[in-house]
Design an enzyme around this catalytic site. Structure first.
Site, mmCIF file in Angstrom:
data_model
loop_
_atom_site.group_PDB
_atom_site.id
_atom_site.type_symbol
_atom_site.label_atom_id
_atom_site.label_comp_id
_atom_site.label_asym_id
_atom_site.label_seq_id
_atom_site.Cartn_x
_atom_site.Cartn_y
_atom_site.Cartn_z
ATOM 1 N N ASP A 1 -0.957 -3.745 -4.877
ATOM 2 C CA ASP A 1 -1.441 -3.617 -3.506
ATOM 3 C C ASP A 1 -1.062 -4.909 -2.793
ATOM 4 O O ASP A 1 -1.675 -5.949 -3.002
ATOM 5 C CB ASP A 1 -2.967 -3.401 -3.528
ATOM 6 C CG ASP A 1 -3.566 -3.395 -2.124
ATOM 7 O OD1 ASP A 1 -2.808 -3.480 -1.133
ATOM 8 O OD2 ASP A 1 -4.813 -3.308 -2.035
ATOM 9 N N GLU B 1 -1.137 3.563 1.096
ATOM 10 C CA GLU B 1 -2.416 3.016 0.622
ATOM 11 C C GLU B 1 -3.551 4.054 0.577
ATOM 12 O O GLU B 1 -4.216 4.172 -0.450
ATOM 13 C CB GLU B 1 -2.803 1.793 1.465
ATOM 14 C CG GLU B 1 -1.921 0.593 1.121
ATOM 15 C CD GLU B 1 -1.915 -0.497 2.195
ATOM 16 O OE1 GLU B 1 -2.735 -0.420 3.128
ATOM 17 O OE2 GLU B 1 -1.085 -1.404 2.098
ATOM 18 N N ASP C 1 -9.186 3.608 5.942
ATOM 19 C CA ASP C 1 -8.721 2.377 5.283
ATOM 20 C C ASP C 1 -8.490 1.276 6.318
ATOM 21 O O ASP C 1 -7.476 1.250 7.006
ATOM 22 C CB ASP C 1 -7.417 2.698 4.527
ATOM 23 C CG ASP C 1 -6.841 1.481 3.791
ATOM 24 O OD1 ASP C 1 -7.421 0.384 3.891
ATOM 25 O OD2 ASP C 1 -5.816 1.639 3.108
ATOM 26 N N LYS D 1 2.360 -10.041 6.043
ATOM 27 C CA LYS D 1 2.567 -8.589 6.128
ATOM 28 C C LYS D 1 2.720 -8.124 7.576
ATOM 29 O O LYS D 1 3.410 -7.157 7.863
ATOM 30 C CB LYS D 1 1.377 -7.892 5.471
ATOM 31 C CG LYS D 1 1.525 -6.401 5.286
ATOM 32 C CD LYS D 1 0.341 -5.877 4.497
ATOM 33 C CE LYS D 1 0.400 -4.386 4.278
ATOM 34 N NZ LYS D 1 -0.759 -3.924 3.482
#
Lengths: 177, 632
Positions: free
Chosen positions: B25, B186, B208, B87
């Site tokens: 992850d 994800e 999420d 990211k």
């Protein structure tokens, strides 16, 4: 050999508009379990390439067969009637009907209780949509279908489909306000 | 010629051995690695027992790169060389990054490259190679813990990541020396962990909210099949934004100006984050800021005040929720469960708002930090072939529509959002001039009608169109999206059968040569001989090819191939086997390609046979059910 003649034979289903969607869905999953690229993560390059292509075909065929509008268009294509990109309908009664429905959608969005009014307008569109869908279904069920007439109804169905999408966008905008 | 040992059907060619595979992850704030070990799936800790690796990279010098908690600790003393939340920059252009503007305390190189480059004490770095450092740290941790070489990895990405962001992530993983089995969304990874754990069936929503991204996915769970019905989100919304909002409040309270130095801004962000985390448990928190040697500020923040500050951000998550439900054609009362994922779902106001929106109490009992990595590890284990009888199938969708630029800067959609992938769609083009031999195609991603409002993915130049009268060429361009959500384009002139050459120019990505260059100049190239590494890569690839082909042949060569065909395949295979022992990476690659070429008809036959078998089995099942129904 499983030669991919058409989307129906891919699922080993009869070439017909009236379709058992639950059965289609089951066969879809069976096929995906076989061809999905995840089955070939440790396979050779060409296996993975083949899998991506096959899984893509299966997904594409499934997307077309599960939608009544796309399935009708696809069946017409198989019967030699290519969908026209900018086809228009000149039937006065239909033109009136579509104008009225468009106007009622517009006035609904201006009302005080716009959300409910637009939802009601969508219900109304759905009713008309279903009635054309029935005509198409009956048209295909005839012993020697009149494909021209079906095509006419598909064009109309397409129009109501667009109107429904516009109504949905309108609803989304209202909800997000 | 050495003949292949043909084994009896059902007897495997080699004793089965557990192949090491991991799930990663790669988060905005923290990253994790997990693996399936003796039947149970767990996240792996570093030598100090820490599972979460802060996604922070500090570039101290050419020879010293620090990743993780130690880098994070230096964030406010060495802000320019310490890259956090990288990211957010993945797959972005320099102009996107500038619109994030003052919030990013880095020195960007003003250059012609479409990729933002950060100037540090260790040289100039792209978001891709910074991410590769994080991935490399996790790879080494996994190799040490599991004690061996990894077969492959599943890397998770936000479902709402566009193609450029996905490609950037895959590039980073390859730079980190990982064999990428799959990029997995994800929320889908979370659904796998949750669904297999609870044995739940029906439609679930995965909400999420991470450090920098927000996804919502609607999935149908049914006996190991995870079918994503729709996904929506915001790839630039997360806990970071809450921290920013709280930091801005502190700045106005403490009278700190917007142009404060990098170190102060970093300090503010850290205090904001601490305050937010404390307010998850407590009703109020006191804050002490040391601005410089002689100024400081002290204040307190109540949970009510924080809720007021962050409410607009949380409200922004509800719009995608509505959209996902609508696209899935699912109403709220059809939902089995709403599952919370991501560290930011710990904020009490997020839970309250989600509960109110979906009209049901969301599930928070699985660790929102670890669930994504665990789901990825479960899939990696399956993809590595450790569970041959496993019935798991993940069907995901493309989050944003793919389209082409048409006349007047408008977009024609080719593949609409929420189409199940992999998918291929073809579009036909023609020439508008006599003898026209080239044509350019601009591919974009997004929902808007105007090109400028969508994300530019790539421009393709089709060359080598055979000379014809205007309008008579029929160029079929096929857009293929694979299971990772990555795009591949091929073109064919249908009259002549000529396959046009396509030159890809990614709008916000790295070209092959740029990646190559980065590999060459990567941080530790001193101890890693590039040439040797390339050879090793090709050997691994060759082994994989040999193993896969031999097991296929053992399985069905007798029924699918005649003698002549088998001997052709065996010939190519034995050349590959011989060259694999040599030291010429290029030659090994050639031999692999040769085997692929010779075998393509065989691969197709096998695929057809598998389909026939599956459908036949299906029909038998159906026959049985029908019989049962008739008899009862």
């Amino acid at each position: 050999m499983a030669v991919m003649q058409n989307h129906f034979s891919l699922f080993e289903l009869p070439l017909a508009f009236d379709l058992d969607l639950a059965e289609l869905s089951r066969r879809y999953l069976t096929l995906q379990k076989t061809v999905h690229p995840d089955n070939f993560a440790s396979g050779t390059e060409s296996e993975r390439l083949q899998a991506v292509q096959r899984a893509g075909q299966v997904n594409d065929a499934f997307a077309i067969l599960k939608s009544p509008l796309l399935r009708a268009q696809y069946l017409l294509t198989l019967n030699g009637i290519e969908p026209e990109k900018n086809a228009t309908i000149s039937e006065p009664s239909f033109l009136m009907q579509q104008m009225e429905m468009r106007e009622s959608l517009e006035s609904a969005s201006a009302k005080e209780d716009a959300l409910t009014a637009v939802e009601d307008a969508i219900d109304e569109i759905d009713d008309v949509y279903r009635s054309f869908l029935n005509k198409i279904k009956n048209g295909f069920a005839e012993a020697s279908p009149d494909y021209r007439e079906i095509n006419d109804n598909v064009l109309k169905l397409q129009f109501f489909n667009r109107l429904r999408n516009e109504a949905e966008t309108l609803l989304a905008d209202l909800e997000n306000k | 010629m050495a003949l292949l040992q043909i084994t009896e059907p059902g007897e495997s060619t080699a004793p089965h051995q557990h192949r090491l595979a991991i799930g990663i992850d790669l988060g905005t704030t923290n990253s994790l690695v997990a693996a399936v070990r003796s039947g149970s799936t767990e996240t792996l800790a570093d030598e100090n027992g820490r599972h979460l690796l802060p996604s922070v990279v500090r570039c101290v010098s050419k020879t010293e790169i620090i990743v993780g908690a130690e880098a994070l600790a230096a964030a406010s003393i060495d802000p320019l060389n310490t890259i956090v939340s990288v990211k957010r920059l993945m797959g972005r252009g320099l102009s996107d990054v500038k619109s994030l503007g003052a919030k990013l305390p880095y020195d960007f190189e003003e250059n012609s490259s479409s990729v933002p480059l950060i100037k540090t004490a260790a040289g100039v770095h792209s978001p891709v190679d910074i991410s590769a450092e994080i991935l490399k740290t996790l790879r080494l941790r996994a190799e040490q813990t599991l004690g061996g070489e990894l077969t492959g990895a599943v890397i998770t990405v936000p479902a709402y990541f566009d193609e450029a962001q996905r490609q950037a992530t895959k590039d980073a993983a390859q730079m980190a020396g990982l064999n990428v089995f799959r990029l997995l969304n994800e929320p889908t990874a979370a659904a796998v962990a949750y669904g297999l754990d609870s044995g739940s069936e029906g439609v679930v929503v995965i909400f999420d909210l991470g450090g920098g991204t927000f996804d919502v996915s609607v999935l149908r769970l049914n006996k190991g099949i995870f079918e994503v019905l729709a996904t929506a989100g915001d790839s630039a919304l997360g806990g970071d934004d809450m921290d920013h909002a709280i930091a801005e409040w502190m700045m106005s309270e403490a009278d700190i100006s917007d142009d404060a130095d990098h170190a102060t801004l970093r300090q503010l962000m850290q205090h904001a984050r601490q305050a937010k985390e404390t307010l998850t448990e407590q009703r109020s928190v006191s804050i002490q800021l040391n601005i410089d040697n002689d100024t400081s500020w002290q204040g307190s923040l109540s949970r009510e005040k924080m809720n007021e500050i962050i409410l607009p951000l949380i409200k922004q998550t509800l719009r995608p929720c509505r959209q996902a439900l609508r696209d899935a054609g699912i109403s709220k009362d059809e939902l089995e469960n709403v599952v919370m994922v991501g560290g930011s779902t710990r904020v009490p106001l997020v839970r309250e708002q989600v509960a109110a929106f979906f009209n049901c109490e969301p599930l928070v009992d699985i660790d929102p930090d670890k669930v994504v990595a665990i789901g990825a590890a479960i899939q990696a284990d399956v993809l590595a072939g450790n569970k041959p009888d496993d019935e798991m199938l993940l069907l995901d969708v493309i989050p944003l529509s793919l389209g082409l630029e048409t006349m007047g800067g408008l977009v024609e959609k080719i593949i609409p959002r929420n189409t199940t992938i992999p998918i291929a769609r073809a579009q036909e083009f023609t020439t508008y001039k006599d003898g026209q031999s080239a044509m350019s195609v601009h591919v974009v991603q997004g929902e808007r009608e105007v090109v400028d409002d969508c994300r530019s993915l790539a421009r393709f130049e089709l060359r080598g169109i055979p000379p014809m009268v205007a309008g008579s060429a029929r160029i079929q361009v096929t857009f293929q999206v694979d299971a990772d959500g990555l795009l591949n384009v091929t073109a064919l002139e249908k009259n002549s059968g000529v396959v046009s050459h396509i030159e890809v120019k990614p709008s916000y990505g790295l070209s092959e040569s740029e990646i190559e260059q980065m590999l060459q100049s990567s941080f530790d190239h001193a101890d890693e001989d590039v040439k040797l590494r390339k050879l090793r890569e090709q050997q691994v690839e060759a082994d994989r090819e040999i193993l896969a082909l031999e097991s296929a042949l053992a399985d069905d060569a007798d029924v699918l191939l005649d003698e002549e065909e088998l001997s052709r395949i065996m010939a190519a295979l034995s050349i590959l086997k011989a060259e694999r022992e040599g030291d010429d990476a290029g030659l090994i690659k050639q031999c692999i390609n040769k085997v692929e070429e010779v075998c393509s008809f065989y691969v197709e036959r096998r695929m057809n046979r598998n389909i026939e078998r599956a459908m036949a089995g299906h029909n038998v099942e159906e026959f049985k059910t029908n019989l049962k129904q008739k008899n009862s």
